[in-house]
Scaffold this motif. Structure first.
Motif, PDB file in Angstrom:
ATOM      1  N   ILE A 116      81.617  78.369  -1.310  1.00 56.24           N
ATOM      2  CA  ILE A 116      80.820  77.226  -1.745  1.00 56.24           C
ATOM      3  C   ILE A 116      81.757  76.064  -2.009  1.00 56.24           C
ATOM      4  CG2 ILE A 116      78.979  78.569  -2.818  1.00 56.24           C
ATOM      5  CD1 ILE A 116      80.394  77.711  -5.541  1.00 56.24           C
ATOM      6  N   GLN A 117      81.163  74.885  -2.084  1.00 54.55           N
ATOM      7  CA  GLN A 117      81.937  73.712  -2.474  1.00 54.55           C
ATOM      8  C   GLN A 117      81.670  73.499  -3.961  1.00 54.55           C
ATOM      9  OE1 GLN A 117      81.099  70.181  -0.241  1.00 54.55           O
ATOM     10  NE2 GLN A 117      82.571  68.926  -1.344  1.00 54.55           N
ATOM     11  N   ALA A 118      82.561  74.025  -4.788  1.00 50.10           N
ATOM     12  CA  ALA A 118      82.348  74.000  -6.239  1.00 50.10           C
ATOM     13  C   ALA A 118      82.753  72.661  -6.819  1.00 50.10           C
ATOM     14  CB  ALA A 118      83.154  75.118  -6.892  1.00 50.10           C
ATOM     15  N   SER A 119      81.947  71.651  -6.511  1.00 50.66           N
ATOM     16  CA  SER A 119      82.237  70.308  -6.999  1.00 50.66           C
ATOM     17  C   SER A 119      81.389  70.006  -8.224  1.00 50.66           C
ATOM     18  CB  SER A 119      81.935  69.284  -5.902  1.00 50.66           C
ATOM     19  OG  SER A 119      80.582  69.376  -5.512  1.00 50.66           O
ATOM     20  N   ALA A 120      81.657  68.874  -8.823  1.00 51.73           N
ATOM     21  CA  ALA A 120      80.867  68.465  -9.989  1.00 51.73           C
ATOM     22  C   ALA A 120      79.426  68.259  -9.574  1.00 51.73           C
ATOM     23  CB  ALA A 120      81.430  67.179 -10.574  1.00 51.73           C
ATOM     24  N   LYS A 121      78.539  68.463 -10.500  1.00 54.34           N
ATOM     25  CA  LYS A 121      77.111  68.336 -10.232  1.00 54.34           C
ATOM     26  C   LYS A 121      76.760  66.913  -9.801  1.00 54.34           C
ATOM     27  CE  LYS A 121      72.595  68.954 -12.418  1.00 54.34           C
ATOM     28  NZ  LYS A 121      72.004  69.788 -11.381  1.00 54.34           N
ATOM     29  N   LYS A 122      75.990  66.821  -8.734  1.00 54.72           N
ATOM     30  CA  LYS A 122      75.526  65.505  -8.307  1.00 54.72           C
ATOM     31  C   LYS A 122      74.646  64.908  -9.404  1.00 54.72           C
ATOM     32  CE  LYS A 122      75.444  66.623  -3.380  1.00 54.72           C
ATOM     33  NZ  LYS A 122      74.585  66.801  -2.189  1.00 54.72           N
ATOM     34  N   ARG A 144      66.029  66.380   2.320  1.00 56.93           N
ATOM     35  CA  ARG A 144      65.914  65.518   3.502  1.00 56.93           C
ATOM     36  C   ARG A 144      65.229  66.237   4.650  1.00 56.93           C
ATOM     37  NH1 ARG A 144      70.922  62.547   6.783  1.00 56.93           N
ATOM     38  NH2 ARG A 144      69.639  61.724   8.485  1.00 56.93           N
ATOM     39  N   ASN A 145      64.420  65.491   5.397  1.00 57.10           N
ATOM     40  CA  ASN A 145      63.872  65.988   6.651  1.00 57.10           C
ATOM     41  C   ASN A 145      63.545  64.807   7.558  1.00 57.10           C
ATOM     42  OD1 ASN A 145      61.136  65.049   6.059  1.00 57.10           O
ATOM     43  ND2 ASN A 145      60.879  66.845   4.749  1.00 57.10           N
ATOM     44  N   LEU A 146      62.845  65.086   8.640  1.00 56.35           N
ATOM     45  CA  LEU A 146      62.541  64.066   9.644  1.00 56.35           C
ATOM     46  C   LEU A 146      61.693  62.927   9.088  1.00 56.35           C
ATOM     47  CD1 LEU A 146      62.742  63.436  12.739  1.00 56.35           C
ATOM     48  CD2 LEU A 146      60.616  64.720  13.007  1.00 56.35           C
ATOM     49  N   LEU A 147      60.859  63.215   8.103  1.00 60.15           N
ATOM     50  CA  LEU A 147      59.953  62.200   7.574  1.00 60.15           C
ATOM     51  C   LEU A 147      60.573  61.382   6.449  1.00 60.15           C
ATOM     52  CD1 LEU A 147      57.201  60.851   7.558  1.00 60.15           C
ATOM     53  CD2 LEU A 147      56.309  62.751   6.192  1.00 60.15           C
ATOM     54  N   HIS A 148      61.427  61.999   5.634  1.00 54.80           N
ATOM     55  CA  HIS A 148      61.948  61.244   4.490  1.00 54.80           C
ATOM     56  C   HIS A 148      63.183  61.910   3.895  1.00 54.80           C
ATOM     57  CE1 HIS A 148      60.174  63.390   0.676  1.00 54.80           C
ATOM     58  NE2 HIS A 148      60.893  64.207   1.388  1.00 54.80           N
ATOM     59  N   ILE A 149      63.712  61.277   2.847  1.00 56.11           N
ATOM     60  CA  ILE A 149      64.631  61.931   1.928  1.00 56.11           C
ATOM     61  C   ILE A 149      64.151  61.622   0.522  1.00 56.11           C
ATOM     62  CG2 ILE A 149      66.293  60.012   1.856  1.00 56.11           C
ATOM     63  CD1 ILE A 149      68.491  62.255   1.562  1.00 56.11           C
ATOM     64  N   SER A 150      64.185  62.633  -0.331  1.00 61.30           N
ATOM     65  CA  SER A 150      63.757  62.445  -1.723  1.00 61.30           C
ATOM     66  C   SER A 150      64.947  62.623  -2.650  1.00 61.30           C
ATOM     67  CB  SER A 150      62.666  63.455  -2.094  1.00 61.30           C
ATOM     68  OG  SER A 150      63.195  64.778  -2.081  1.00 61.30           O
ATOM     69  N   TYR A 151      64.891  61.917  -3.763  1.00 63.44           N
ATOM     70  CA  TYR A 151      65.886  62.053  -4.824  1.00 63.44           C
ATOM     71  C   TYR A 151      65.125  62.279  -6.127  1.00 63.44           C
ATOM     72  CZ  TYR A 151      68.473  59.212  -1.365  1.00 63.44           C
ATOM     73  OH  TYR A 151      69.035  58.702  -0.219  1.00 63.44           O
ATOM     74  N   GLU A 152      65.562  63.248  -6.912  1.00 67.43           N
ATOM     75  CA  GLU A 152      64.932  63.472  -8.206  1.00 67.43           C
ATOM     76  C   GLU A 152      65.906  64.169  -9.149  1.00 67.43           C
ATOM     77  OE1 GLU A 152      61.480  65.904  -7.649  1.00 67.43           O
ATOM     78  OE2 GLU A 152      62.619  67.680  -7.137  1.00 67.43           O
ATOM     79  N   ALA A 153      65.517  64.255 -10.395  1.00 66.88           N
ATOM     80  CA  ALA A 153      66.284  64.914 -11.454  1.00 66.88           C
ATOM     81  C   ALA A 153      67.547  64.116 -11.785  1.00 66.88           C
ATOM     82  CB  ALA A 153      66.612  66.358 -11.084  1.00 66.88           C
ATOM     83  N   VAL A 197      56.521  57.520 -10.430  1.00 68.26           N
ATOM     84  CA  VAL A 197      56.293  58.654 -11.315  1.00 68.26           C
ATOM     85  C   VAL A 197      54.999  59.306 -10.840  1.00 68.26           C
ATOM     86  CG1 VAL A 197      55.811  59.417 -13.669  1.00 68.26           C
ATOM     87  CG2 VAL A 197      57.478  57.582 -13.264  1.00 68.26           C
ATOM     88  N   GLU A 198      55.093  60.575 -10.459  1.00 67.34           N
ATOM     89  CA  GLU A 198      53.945  61.257  -9.862  1.00 67.34           C
ATOM     90  C   GLU A 198      53.499  62.427 -10.724  1.00 67.34           C
ATOM     91  OE1 GLU A 198      56.095  64.076  -6.594  1.00 67.34           O
ATOM     92  OE2 GLU A 198      56.683  61.967  -6.663  1.00 67.34           O
ATOM     93  N   ASN A 199      52.315  62.900 -10.442  1.00 72.15           N
ATOM     94  CA  ASN A 199      51.754  64.039 -11.163  1.00 72.15           C
ATOM     95  C   ASN A 199      51.926  65.311 -10.352  1.00 72.15           C
ATOM     96  OD1 ASN A 199      50.391  62.898 -13.634  1.00 72.15           O
ATOM     97  ND2 ASN A 199      49.494  61.588 -12.060  1.00 72.15           N
ATOM     98  N   LYS A 217      54.526  65.308 -15.268  1.00 72.48           N
ATOM     99  CA  LYS A 217      54.876  64.145 -14.470  1.00 72.48           C
ATOM    100  C   LYS A 217      56.345  64.238 -14.081  1.00 72.48           C
ATOM    101  CE  LYS A 217      51.536  60.843 -16.401  1.00 72.48           C
ATOM    102  NZ  LYS A 217      50.813  60.536 -15.146  1.00 72.48           N
ATOM    103  N   SER A 218      56.683  63.716 -12.916  1.00 70.32           N
ATOM    104  CA  SER A 218      58.081  63.682 -12.495  1.00 70.32           C
ATOM    105  C   SER A 218      58.343  62.357 -11.794  1.00 70.32           C
ATOM    106  CB  SER A 218      58.414  64.849 -11.563  1.00 70.32           C
ATOM    107  OG  SER A 218      57.724  64.728 -10.334  1.00 70.32           O
ATOM    108  N   ARG A 219      59.605  61.953 -11.828  1.00 72.85           N
ATOM    109  CA  ARG A 219      59.987  60.694 -11.204  1.00 72.85           C
ATOM    110  C   ARG A 219      60.735  61.004  -9.907  1.00 72.85           C
ATOM    111  NH1 ARG A 219      64.200  56.802 -12.566  1.00 72.85           N
ATOM    112  NH2 ARG A 219      63.868  54.913 -11.321  1.00 72.85           N
ATOM    113  N   GLY A 220      60.346  60.333  -8.840  1.00 76.30           N
ATOM    114  CA  GLY A 220      61.007  60.536  -7.562  1.00 76.30           C
ATOM    115  C   GLY A 220      61.315  59.218  -6.888  1.00 76.30           C
TER     116      GLY A 220
END
Length: 414
Positions: free
Chosen positions: A170-176, A182-191, A268-270, A276-279
């Motif tokens: 594994i690449q034991a790097s610091a937590k992003k 990611r996929n063909l339609l989009h990329i999401s970021y959360e947390a 912010v979605e349900n 609720k979560s923010r994306g």
């Protein structure tokens, strides 16, 4: 004979630990599966990594064409968008991944499928509802809902230590500072840093974080670009007069949209599970396709058919978001959508400029727009008699007049 389990696998820290842990805990043979649905560089070296981690076998299947044709395009025909903003990029990918896992399980004689979705997210629901619809006898293994797993791995440090002990590559790097999908339609970021809804992910100082598929509008060209899309029965079949299949359409529009910073969403979605979560999302090609499709519909769809379909968009989007892609109600809605699209053919021109998508023309042989009827000038066809509007308004106002006479005039405040 050992139990066989098919595991959704990405090669990252979490799924590497999951693969080893499941194999050990269940004394099972694990078949790893990764779907290529447009992740690009993320798939490099997976075969060797999975084998070294303990997989009996690994499937890395290119599902991009199927994803575009059988999942993204039908959803676009429906005009689906969740809570007015989310283009459902992650949601629509999960039933395809789960479907392929079921197929592999049957081919390999596996009795269970496993996934690394957490107990707080939507993905666990999507994977498992798809499995329920396609292969109800398959067992589900979800380690994040297993107290044994959570006790052993309360955090990332324990996972890294486990991989070092087991010699798992594994690449034991610091937590992003956030998680990505990611996929063909989009990329999401959360947390991570995005869990504060006041954090401004659109600040240009974060351009290196949130510009995987598209630039920030501030960094887009100062000159607008026009794009022409041809539609046949609600599906885009050509971009700038070049015939394309659904996969080619998505790739071309992603490139064009990304260049101009379109399709960026922060919301912010349900979640289905109740919180609720923010994306933050980048959906450049999907945003163009969604917008242009609506433009050709506006010209070619009957008013009542459009309004009926539109009334069902929130329900359709909710079904996709919640994981009911293979549910009978989604299939029934899709049949209505397909019928509504039979004359949605023609050409749309859009202008892309600094994050915006603007209509710049639409035409169709099935156009229901008649300039002679709509004109403010004299109507040579005599198809519309303005005098008829008097009776039309009088009849529509009848119930309002009766209600006012019985209950008093409507309260206008003040």
């Amino acid at each position: 004979m050992k139990k066989k389990i098919v595991l959704a696998y990405s090669g990252g820290l979490d799924t590497s630990v999951l693969l080893s842990w499941i194999k050990e805990t269940y004394d099972a043979e694990v078949i790893a599966f990764c779907a290529n649905i447009g992740q690009d560089d993320e798939l490099k070296g997976l075969n060797a990594k999975a084998k070294k981690t303990g997989a009996l076998k690994i499937y890395v299947d290119d599902l991009q064409e199927e994803f575009a044709k059988d999942f993204i395009f039908p959803m676009m025909q429906a005009g689906a968008i969740y809570e007015g903003q989310y283009f459902l990029g992650t949601s629509i990918a999960r039933p395809l991944i789960a479907k392929r896992m079921v197929e592999i399980a049957k081919a390999e004689g596996a009795t269970a499928i496993g996934h690394g979705a957490t107990g707080k997210g939507n993905d666990q629901v999507r994977f498992e509802l798809t499995t329920a619809a396609l292969a109800p006898d398959l067992e589900i293994i979800a380690p994040w809902r297993d107290e044994r797993f959570r006790t052993q791995f309360p955090g990332r440090a324990e996972m890294i230590a486990y991989c070092e002990e087991k010699k798992i590559p594994i690449q034991a790097s610091a937590k992003k500072p956030f998680s990505m999908d990611r996929n063909l339609l989009h990329i999401s970021y959360e947390a991570g840093i995005l869990e504060d809804p006041w954090f401004n992910a659109g600040d240009v100082k974060y351009r290196d974080y949130f510009t995987t598929l598209s630039v920030f509008p501030e960094d887009a060209p100062d000159k607008a670009e026009y794009v022409v899309l041809d539609f046949d029965k609600g599906n885009c079949v050509a971009v700038n007069s070049k015939p394309m299949n659904p996969l080619q359409v998505m790739k071309a529009l992603n490139k064009l949209g990304g260049k101009h910073g379109v399709g960026r969403v922060d919301m912010v979605e349900n979640r289905f599970v109740g919180m609720k979560s923010r994306g933050v999302y980048e959906t450049p090609g999907g945003a163009i396709l969604h917008f242009a499709h609506r433009q050709i519909e506006s010209l070619t769809m009957d008013r009542e058919v459009m309004h009926l379909r539109d009334s069902l968009i929130p329900e359709y989007a909710k079904l996709v978001y919640n994981g009911f892609w293979y549910a009978p109600e989604r299939l029934a809605l899709q049949a209505l959508v397909t019928e509504s699209q039979k004359n949605v053919s023609g050409t749309v021109r859009v202008k892309l400029y600094k994050g915006g998508i603007h209509a710049a023309g639409r035409q169709s042989q099935f156009s229901l727009y008649n300039p002679h009827i709509a004109t403010m000038e004299a109507d040579p066809t005599k198809a519309y008699n303005q005098d008829d509007a008097t009776g039309f308004i009088h009849l529509n106002g009848l119930r309002l007049r009766v209600n006012s006479q019985v209950n008093g005039p409507a309260n206008i405040g003040g």
